[in-house]
Each structure stands twice: as C-alpha cells, then as structure tokens.
Design a protein around this motif. Structure first.
Motif, mmCIF file in Angstrom:
data_model
loop_
_atom_site.group_PDB
_atom_site.id
_atom_site.type_symbol
_atom_site.label_atom_id
_atom_site.label_comp_id
_atom_site.label_asym_id
_atom_site.label_seq_id
_atom_site.Cartn_x
_atom_site.Cartn_y
_atom_site.Cartn_z
ATOM 1 N N GLN A 1 44.941 -28.815 10.412
ATOM 2 C CA GLN A 1 46.146 -28.656 9.591
ATOM 3 C C GLN A 1 45.918 -27.632 8.488
ATOM 4 N N LEU A 2 44.791 -27.723 7.812
ATOM 5 C CA LEU A 2 44.471 -26.773 6.750
ATOM 6 C C LEU A 2 44.277 -25.367 7.304
ATOM 7 N N ALA A 3 43.608 -25.271 8.443
ATOM 8 C CA ALA A 3 43.372 -23.959 9.050
ATOM 9 C C ALA A 3 44.697 -23.288 9.411
ATOM 10 N N SER A 4 45.620 -24.070 9.974
ATOM 11 C CA SER A 4 46.930 -23.527 10.332
ATOM 12 C C SER A 4 47.700 -23.092 9.089
ATOM 13 N N MET A 5 47.648 -23.913 8.049
ATOM 14 C CA MET A 5 48.351 -23.609 6.802
ATOM 15 C C MET A 5 47.864 -22.307 6.183
ATOM 16 N N LEU A 6 46.561 -22.043 6.316
ATOM 17 C CA LEU A 6 45.961 -20.863 5.686
ATOM 18 C C LEU A 6 45.812 -19.688 6.648
ATOM 19 N N ALA A 7 46.259 -19.886 7.892
ATOM 20 C CA ALA A 7 46.158 -18.843 8.918
ATOM 21 C C ALA A 7 44.711 -18.390 9.112
ATOM 22 N N LEU A 8 43.823 -19.378 9.190
ATOM 23 C CA LEU A 8 42.412 -19.106 9.427
ATOM 24 C C LEU A 8 41.959 -19.877 10.663
ATOM 25 N N SER A 9 40.922 -19.380 11.316
ATOM 26 C CA SER A 9 40.348 -20.166 12.397
ATOM 27 C C SER A 9 39.623 -21.363 11.791
ATOM 28 N N ARG A 10 39.529 -22.453 12.558
ATOM 29 C CA ARG A 10 38.844 -23.647 12.062
ATOM 30 C C ARG A 10 37.408 -23.321 11.664
ATOM 31 N N ARG A 11 36.706 -22.567 12.494
ATOM 32 C CA ARG A 11 35.307 -22.247 12.223
ATOM 33 C C ARG A 11 35.155 -21.434 10.941
ATOM 34 N N LEU B 1 37.289 -21.287 8.408
ATOM 35 C CA LEU B 1 37.644 -22.132 7.271
ATOM 36 C C LEU B 1 36.490 -23.046 6.893
ATOM 37 N N GLU B 2 35.882 -23.692 7.873
ATOM 38 C CA GLU B 2 34.784 -24.615 7.572
ATOM 39 C C GLU B 2 33.595 -23.892 6.953
ATOM 40 N N ARG B 3 33.292 -22.712 7.469
ATOM 41 C CA ARG B 3 32.166 -21.934 6.932
ATOM 42 C C ARG B 3 32.432 -21.533 5.482
ATOM 43 N N ARG B 4 33.624 -20.999 5.223
ATOM 44 C CA ARG B 4 33.955 -20.530 3.872
ATOM 45 C C ARG B 4 34.078 -21.695 2.892
ATOM 46 N N PHE B 5 34.609 -22.817 3.355
ATOM 47 C CA PHE B 5 34.772 -23.980 2.481
ATOM 48 C C PHE B 5 33.412 -24.507 2.035
ATOM 49 N N LYS B 6 32.485 -24.617 2.967
ATOM 50 C CA LYS B 6 31.134 -25.106 2.640
ATOM 51 C C LYS B 6 30.428 -24.154 1.689
ATOM 52 N N LYS B 7 30.563 -22.866 1.935
ATOM 53 C CA LYS B 7 29.927 -21.868 1.077
ATOM 54 C C LYS B 7 30.480 -21.927 -0.340
ATOM 55 N N ALA B 8 31.787 -22.112 -0.483
ATOM 56 C CA ALA B 8 32.430 -22.079 -1.798
ATOM 57 C C ALA B 8 32.248 -23.362 -2.589
ATOM 58 N N THR B 9 32.255 -24.504 -1.908
ATOM 59 C CA THR B 9 32.302 -25.787 -2.628
ATOM 60 C C THR B 9 31.042 -26.641 -2.496
ATOM 61 N N ALA B 10 30.128 -26.253 -1.609
ATOM 62 C CA ALA B 10 28.918 -27.039 -1.314
ATOM 63 C C ALA B 10 29.256 -28.365 -0.642
ATOM 64 N N ASN B 11 30.479 -28.522 -0.163
ATOM 65 C CA ASN B 11 30.900 -29.707 0.593
ATOM 66 C C ASN B 11 31.575 -29.262 1.878
ATOM 67 N N SER B 12 31.428 -30.064 2.926
ATOM 68 C CA SER B 12 32.277 -29.832 4.092
ATOM 69 C C SER B 12 33.697 -30.266 3.722
ATOM 70 N N ILE B 13 34.674 -29.879 4.553
ATOM 71 C CA ILE B 13 36.064 -30.260 4.260
ATOM 72 C C ILE B 13 36.217 -31.777 4.293
ATOM 73 N N VAL B 14 35.628 -32.416 5.282
ATOM 74 C CA VAL B 14 35.723 -33.884 5.394
ATOM 75 C C VAL B 14 35.082 -34.545 4.170
ATOM 76 N N GLU B 15 33.922 -34.062 3.747
ATOM 77 C CA GLU B 15 33.261 -34.612 2.559
ATOM 78 C C GLU B 15 34.141 -34.440 1.323
ATOM 79 N N TYR B 16 34.764 -33.281 1.205
ATOM 80 C CA TYR B 16 35.613 -33.008 0.043
ATOM 81 C C TYR B 16 36.797 -33.971 -0.003
ATOM 82 N N ILE B 17 37.433 -34.158 1.153
ATOM 83 C CA ILE B 17 38.563 -35.084 1.219
ATOM 84 C C ILE B 17 38.110 -36.487 0.834
#
Length: 325
Positions: free
Chosen positions: A238-248, A250-266
């Motif tokens: 859902q987040l990937a679609s909203m941001l027009a990014l591929s899932r992979r 998005l997950e890579r950039r999210f982990k790099k930026a926040t030090a958390n996976s998306i699931v961990e952040y949620i």
C-alpha cells in the motif's frame, strides 16, 4: 590495587563523574572495614588541572593530567552535555591517550552519552555499544559502523563497556564492582546506594520518535502516513503504491533512513500509542489493543513485551498515575 581513571572532559555531566567516584570509593571503605585491603585507586583525570563542567556552573579539580599518567587499568568516560560535535572537538586530545592506555591493557567504559567519545576512538567499530535512547538517532548518524543496541543497559565487549542512559550508568558500575570485587560486595553497594541490580534493559523507559533527520522526502511521507493512520491495517505494498515506488526500493530506502524496517516502524508507532493509553487512561488492555489497530491479543502482548520489556499489565502498573499513587 586496580587503578581507575575517571575522565573529566570539558562539558562533562558532573553527576556521572562524581557518582562513580563515590560508589567506587565506598567499595574501598567497605573492604577496609572488613579488615581487607582497598581494591581501587580512583583518580580524576583531565587534560588540565581545572575543568569547567555543567556549562561553567561548577569546576572540577583533577588529580592528574592525562599526559602525566603513564598507566591505568580502567578508564571511565562520563556523559557529556550539549552539542556532541563540539564536545568531541574540545576533548579530542583524550583519544590518543585512551588508545595508548588500551593498547597497554587498560579496559574502557563509557557512561550514557560518553559513548560518543568512546566511539570516536574507534574501539567499538563493528562492536556493540549502548547510549541514552534519546541520543540513538544522532549516534547512528555519526557512527554508522558501530552496532548500537539502544535497548541495553550494559554492553561488555572484551573489556570495552558501555551503559544506557542517565542514571543507568550505576548498573554498569555495579557490574564492574561485581567483576573486580565479587558478588557480595556488589550486592552490598546496590543496597547502600539503592540501585536495582540485574536491570539489563532501558526498553521500558524508551519513547519512540521516528528518525526523521534525513533527506528522503518520500520516506518522510511514508512515516507521516503511518503515524497518522496507525489504527488502520497498513501494508508495505500500500505504501509503495502510494509513493509510486517498487516494494524493494521502498524497503531499502526506509531501512536506510530510519534504521527500522517498515513493519518494525509500524509496530513501534502502534506500541507507543498503546503505552500512552496505558499511562493515562482507564481503558483495559483489550480496549487499548483495538484502538491501536491490533485484533489478536497474543500478537499484541508479544509485540508489546518485545519492544518494552514488560507486559501491558506490568507497564500499566509501573507507569499509570492511578496505580502508582
């Protein structure tokens, strides 16, 4: 006798200089009262004989300057107050001395955000290190090659130690006393100074504030969406679609930026909201669970305990005002 050097850096927090000195000195008094020899020679070590601390409110007179001290067994780095970049610049002359002492066999311990000075030496590169949870994001940004374990109170990496935030440094001091003087002495000190022994995690005290000090605007949008809609079921797709990014991507950039996976952040956002409810409301645990978007009681309790170190009931008992007074 073990020589202990408590550093007095510029900008040191006075309590984390005096606290260890007082507890370690009491160990000597206890041993002498038992007809034994004193175990520690404790000295305050500075770059100068006089050091201003606490923004200039206090001055600490050191016992010896670092450049005059040839050999020590344990170096204790206290917490520092204020801008860490300036603190490290003001105290960089300690670094070659610490490295020289460590090469000669000295152990090194940092207290709270003294971890920044420890990390500057390179001694914890690739190793675990703890610091105050409030400084975790800055620490990760400044020292990405250090394995920060922000939930831990104590780390022990083959004679290089660190402690969690604030007064939890006393748990590290007890740990060192037990190592050097024995369990019975450490237990006595815990009772004399009323320090809770065996506390190994600062998770119950942590407040999750997502890392937003980065330049990835798409990830900031994802973080804001999660924080505003945490009661809903949010998926990575859902987040990937909203941001027009591929899932992979998005997950890579999210982990790099926040030090958390998306699931961990949620999960962390949901549990932080649950913590606030347990602290301030009269809602029962199931009501809190539903309000933060969980429907499975077992999953909620498991995730809550993994993040906080306590069950929801234990957390409420510890922090809810009506249960405390």
């Amino acid at each position: 006798m073990k020589h202990i050097s408590i550093l007095v850096p510029k900008g040191a927090i006075l309590g984390s200089v005096e606290g260890p000195r007082q507890v370690l000195s009491e160990v000597n008094k206890l041993l002498l009262s038992m007809g034994k020899l004193a175990l520690f020679e404790v000295q305050l070590v500075g770059l100068t004989k006089e050091v201003s601390v606490a923004g200039g409110i206090y001055k600490v007179f050191t016992d010896v300057r670092a450049q005059e001290l040839q050999k020590t067994d344990l170096i204790i780095i206290p917490a520092l107050d204020g801008d860490m970049v300036l603190n490290l610049a003001h105290n960089q002359d300690f670094i070659p001395w610490i490295l020289r002492q460590h090469a000669g066999g000295a152990e090194v311990a940092s207290l709270c955000v003294g971890a920044f000075l420890l990390a500057s030496t390179g001694l914890v590169t690739g190793r675990q290190c703890a610091t105050h949870w409030m400084a975790a994001n800055d620490f990760r940004r400044m020292f990405p090659d250090v394995n920060l374990v922000e939930d831990k109170i104590i780390t022990d990496e083959q004679g290089i130690y660190s402690s969690g935030g604030a007064f939890s440094y006393l748990n590290l001091i007890l740990y060192l006393i037990e190592k050097y003087a024995g369990r019975d002495v450490a237990v006595f000190m815990s009772k004399a100074f009323q320090i809770e022994m065996e506390r190994r995690s600062q998770s119950p005290f942590m407040i999750f504030k997502g890392q937003k000090e980065h330049e990835d605007e798409a990830i900031k949008k994802a973080q804001e969406y999660i924080e505003q809609n945490f009661q809903e079921k949010i998926t990575v797709d859902q987040l990937a679609s909203m941001l027009a990014l591929s899932r992979r991507n998005l997950e890579r950039r999210f982990k790099k930026a926040t030090a958390n996976s998306i699931v961990e952040y949620i999960q962390r956002v949901k549990i932080e909201a649950a913590k606030m409810s347990l602290e301030t409301s009269r809602e029962n645990v199931n009501e809190v669970m539903y309000h933060v978007g969980y429907s499975d009681p077992k999953a909620f309790r498991t995730t809550f305990k993994r993040i906080t170190g306590l069950s929801p009931v234990q957390y409420r008992s510890k922090f809810n005002l009506e249960t405390v007074i």
